[in-house]
Enzyme design. Structure first.
Site, PDB file in Angstrom:
ATOM      1  N   GLY A 186       0.764  -0.980   0.192  1.00 24.81           N
ATOM      2  CA  GLY A 186      -0.058   0.079   0.167  1.00 24.81           C
ATOM      3  C   GLY A 186       0.792   1.284  -0.144  1.00 24.81           C
ATOM      4  N   ASP A 187       0.092   2.335  -0.137  1.00 27.15           N
ATOM      5  CA  ASP A 187       0.601   3.743  -0.255  1.00 27.15           C
ATOM      6  C   ASP A 187       2.008   3.942  -1.285  1.00 27.15           C
ATOM      7  OD1 ASP A 187      -0.660   4.256   1.803  1.00 27.15           O
ATOM      8  OD2 ASP A 187       0.585   3.261   3.422  1.00 27.15           O
TER       9      ASP A 187
ATOM     10  N   GLY B 125       1.414   5.254  -4.168  1.00 31.67           N
ATOM     11  CA  GLY B 125       1.042   6.325  -5.233  1.00 31.67           C
ATOM     12  C   GLY B 125      -0.002   6.155  -6.000  1.00 31.67           C
ATOM     13  N   LYS B 126      -0.860   5.008  -5.593  1.00 32.96           N
ATOM     14  CA  LYS B 126      -1.972   4.666  -6.581  1.00 32.96           C
ATOM     15  C   LYS B 126      -2.953   5.882  -6.758  1.00 32.96           C
ATOM     16  CE  LYS B 126      -3.152   1.949  -3.445  1.00 32.96           C
ATOM     17  NZ  LYS B 126      -1.967   1.758  -2.791  1.00 32.96           N
TER      18      LYS B 126
ATOM     19  N   GLY C 192      -6.015   5.481   2.074  1.00 33.50           N
ATOM     20  CA  GLY C 192      -5.522   6.875   2.068  1.00 33.50           C
ATOM     21  C   GLY C 192      -4.855   7.342   0.869  1.00 33.50           C
ATOM     22  N   HIS C 193      -5.684   7.985  -0.044  1.00 37.66           N
ATOM     23  CA  HIS C 193      -5.178   8.262  -1.407  1.00 37.66           C
ATOM     24  C   HIS C 193      -4.972   9.502  -1.636  1.00 37.66           C
ATOM     25  CE1 HIS C 193      -6.615   4.074  -3.375  1.00 37.66           C
ATOM     26  NE2 HIS C 193      -5.651   3.927  -2.058  1.00 37.66           N
TER      27      HIS C 193
ATOM     28  N   GLN D 231      -5.195  -0.467  -0.971  1.00 41.77           N
ATOM     29  CA  GLN D 231      -4.015  -1.316  -0.238  1.00 41.77           C
ATOM     30  C   GLN D 231      -3.109  -1.698  -1.389  1.00 41.77           C
ATOM     31  OE1 GLN D 231      -7.472  -2.243   0.780  1.00 41.77           O
ATOM     32  NE2 GLN D 231      -6.968  -0.618   1.992  1.00 41.77           N
TER      33      GLN D 231
ATOM     34  N   THR E  95      -4.839  -7.067   4.757  1.00 39.38           N
ATOM     35  CA  THR E  95      -6.303  -6.774   5.214  1.00 39.38           C
ATOM     36  C   THR E  95      -7.372  -7.758   4.701  1.00 39.38           C
ATOM     37  OG1 THR E  95      -7.531  -4.715   4.545  1.00 39.38           O
ATOM     38  CG2 THR E  95      -6.429  -5.663   2.776  1.00 39.38           C
TER      39      THR E  95
ATOM     40  N   VAL F   3      -1.709   8.144   5.790  1.00 40.49           N
ATOM     41  CA  VAL F   3      -3.105   9.286   5.517  1.00 40.49           C
ATOM     42  C   VAL F   3      -4.135   8.972   6.519  1.00 40.49           C
ATOM     43  CG1 VAL F   3      -4.264  10.281   3.801  1.00 40.49           C
ATOM     44  CG2 VAL F   3      -1.905   9.234   3.073  1.00 40.49           C
ATOM     45  N   THR F   4      -4.328   7.722   6.966  1.00 36.92           N
ATOM     46  CA  THR F   4      -5.391   7.300   7.515  1.00 36.92           C
ATOM     47  C   THR F   4      -5.214   7.484   8.827  1.00 36.92           C
ATOM     48  OG1 THR F   4      -6.062   6.054   5.490  1.00 36.92           O
ATOM     49  CG2 THR F   4      -7.220   5.607   7.904  1.00 36.92           C
ATOM     50  N   THR F   5      -4.097   6.873   9.356  1.00 35.92           N
ATOM     51  CA  THR F   5      -3.912   6.839  10.711  1.00 35.92           C
ATOM     52  C   THR F   5      -2.869   7.522  11.453  1.00 35.92           C
ATOM     53  OG1 THR F   5      -2.309   4.885  10.327  1.00 35.92           O
ATOM     54  CG2 THR F   5      -4.610   4.359  10.859  1.00 35.92           C
ATOM     55  N   GLY F   6      -1.848   8.465  10.514  1.00 31.37           N
ATOM     56  CA  GLY F   6      -0.846   9.189  10.858  1.00 31.37           C
ATOM     57  C   GLY F   6       0.395   8.213  11.454  1.00 31.37           C
TER      58      GLY F   6
ATOM     59  N   LYS G 281       7.862   7.786  -6.603  1.00 31.21           N
ATOM     60  CA  LYS G 281       8.943   8.430  -5.588  1.00 31.21           C
ATOM     61  C   LYS G 281      10.251   8.196  -5.883  1.00 31.21           C
ATOM     62  CE  LYS G 281       6.777   9.166  -1.725  1.00 31.21           C
ATOM     63  NZ  LYS G 281       6.082   8.975  -0.238  1.00 31.21           N
TER      64      LYS G 281
END
Ligand code: GDP
Ligand code: IMO
Ligand code: MG
Length: 440
Positions: A18-19, A21-22, A46-47, A230, A245, A305-308, A337
């Site tokens: 996940g994360d 850059g989708k 979190g996108h 994800q 997940t 992005v969702t939970t910090g 990235k």
């Protein structure tokens, strides 16, 4: 490609945990799309999409809400938290997006408040074996779906059925939470009915059979983007179980999660971060320990992005990427990235694992084997002294530092897939597009 299609239908799937850059890549590609379809997961996602000085952080909504005129579809495989979706809709509209094109499958399942409580309680119960979930209630909602007790979005439109299900779930979930010694569920049959009627009023106009909608669009030659949430390694079957997940994040999830047959998906783009990150627990073979890991986390802004939560960081792992590619059928890659790796002298890339003294090229299913795995690295030269992204993008791929091009070429060669999109910054225009003829 489908007869009459202007562009192929394209799936964008995360190649790691996940994360990757989708969100950015989906937004970049949806300039020419008509429909953007989420097929699994929920607001555990979190996108991030950066458009000029605006930043959209999307959780339950498809990235299509950022550009006006698109249809943004929440497919049947998604689980939806209506309270949080309504808040997110307000936020998106405030930021300048549009939800006029939002459509939600009547077959999608609902995430209830008691699911969030159960998520927290299950995590507590697992103790040292906790998964590190987002505590958004995703697992418990999918549990209800599979055990056939869950609410579907379409139930909101059928009063008698809704009342019957509420009566069953309120007493069942109260007992369950009591059994787990968890925070009590304070809703009553009446209060839940009132709340759900409110959801019907707020969301009812968006509910439809999205399988018909998407298939009709494909028949008309429209361009459809399937937006994964994800990543492949968090897939319930093919990921690092139990540290995953609760949905099918790989290619197969698109079909079950949208009601679109496999032969209608023309291309699958693997979204691959130039290094590796993961949030929550579970093995990460190329994890960089100590300060060096923290340094990469800082450079990459690797915070959820969702939970910090801080994302754990590691070097690029091609054993992972190959596994993801096999599970998803990547036809090309979007590598993101790369700019974060600026100014390293050397860049290790993992090409195999050493497990109990033997070299292994395929990602093992056993968690204990993964914990014993040591990365076998090929070390590539880093690139230095480059910062002006805009100038580089303007000049195109050839202007990239030669070491970066070698890094990309190495990935392409090892994975036997072209890297069609190169992302060197969070903004739309920090993207180098190498798509060839088949896209047009
Ligand atoms: P997603 O869940 O796959 O959509 O990814 P996230 O949005 O959770 O995390 C990716 C982060 O990296 C976001 O903050 C993006 O704005 C950012 N990002 C995406 N592509 C690039 C890139 O090429 N370079 C840099 N520096 N940041 C990027
Ligand atoms: P996007 O779409 C990264 C992780 C959680 C946890 C595990 C299970 O932004 O890439 P869950 O709440 O789903 O039951 O948690 O999965 N996880 C993610 N990690 N990006 C995500 O989404 C994630 N969604 C869930 O951290 O380890
Ligand atoms: Mg994310």
């Amino acid at each position: 490609m489908r007869n009459g299609a202007i562009l192929p239908s394209i799936a964008i799937i995360g190649a790691q945990w996940g994360d990757e850059g989708k969100g950015k890549i989906t937004d970049y590609l949806d300039e020419t799309a008509n429909l953007i379809v989420r097929f699994q997961g929920g607001n555990n996602a979190g996108h991030t999409i950066v458009v000029g000085d605006k930043v959209f952080k999307l959780h339950g909504l498809p990235s299509g809400v950022v550009r006006k005129g698109n249809l943004a579809v929440i497919g049947n495989g998604v689980v939806v938290n209506m309270d949080e979706l309504l808040e997110e809709i307000d936020e998106v509209v405030r930021t300048g997006g549009s939800v006029d094109g939002l459509r939600i499958s009547d077959r999608a399942h609902l995430v209830m408040n008691y699911h969030k409580k159960l998520d927290g309680a299950e995590e507590k119960y697992r103790g040292k074996n906790a998964v590190g979930t987002t505590k958004k209630g995703i697992g418990p909602s999918y549990q209800d779906k599979i055990s056939r007790g869950g609410f579907r979005v379409g139930d909101l439109l059928e009063d008698d059925l809704l009342k019957e299900k509420i009566a069953f779930n309120v007493s069942y979930k109260k007992d369950l939470l009591k059994m787990m010694d968890a925070e009590e569920c304070c809703c009553t049959v009446e209060s839940l009915y009132e709340k759900m009627k409110g959801w019907r009023d707020g969301i009812g106009k968006y509910i439809c059979d999205t399988s018909v909608l998407v298939n009709d669009a494909l028949d008309e030659g429209k361009n459809v983007l399937f937006e994964g949430a994800q990543g492949a390694m968090l897939d319930i079957d093919h990921g690092t179980y139990p540290y995953v997940t609760s949905s099918s994040t790989c290619g197969g999830g698109i079909c079950t999660g949208t009601g679109v047959a496999p032969n209608r998906i023309d291309k699958t783009l693997g979204c691959l971060k130039a290094y590796t990150t993961r949030v929550g627990e579970g093995p990460l073979v190329t994890e960089i320990p100590g300060e060096a890991g923290t340094e990469l986390q800082k450079r990459g802004g690797e915070f959820g992005v969702t939970t910090g939560r801080g994302r754990r960081c590691g070097w690029l792992d091609l054993v992972v990427a190959e596994h993801a590619s096999r599970m998803c059928g990547f036809t090309s890659l979007a590598i993101t990235k790369l700019d974060v790796l600026n100014d390293y002298d050397e860049l290790p890339v993992c090409v195999a694992y050493e497990i109990d003294g033997k070299e292994e090229r395929h990602f093992p299913s056993s968690i204990s084997k993964l914990e014993r795995s040591k990365p076998i690295y090929r070390t590539l030269k880093g690139w230095k002294g480059w910062s002006d992204t805009a100038a580089v993008v303007k000049k195109g791929y050839d202007a990239l530092p030669s070491e970066m091009k070698d890094y990309i070429a190495f990935i392409e060669k090892e994975m036997r897939i072209p890297a069609d999109i190169i992302s060197i910054g969070p903004k739309r225009d920090e993207t180098i597009d190498r798509r060839r003829e088949w896209w047009n």
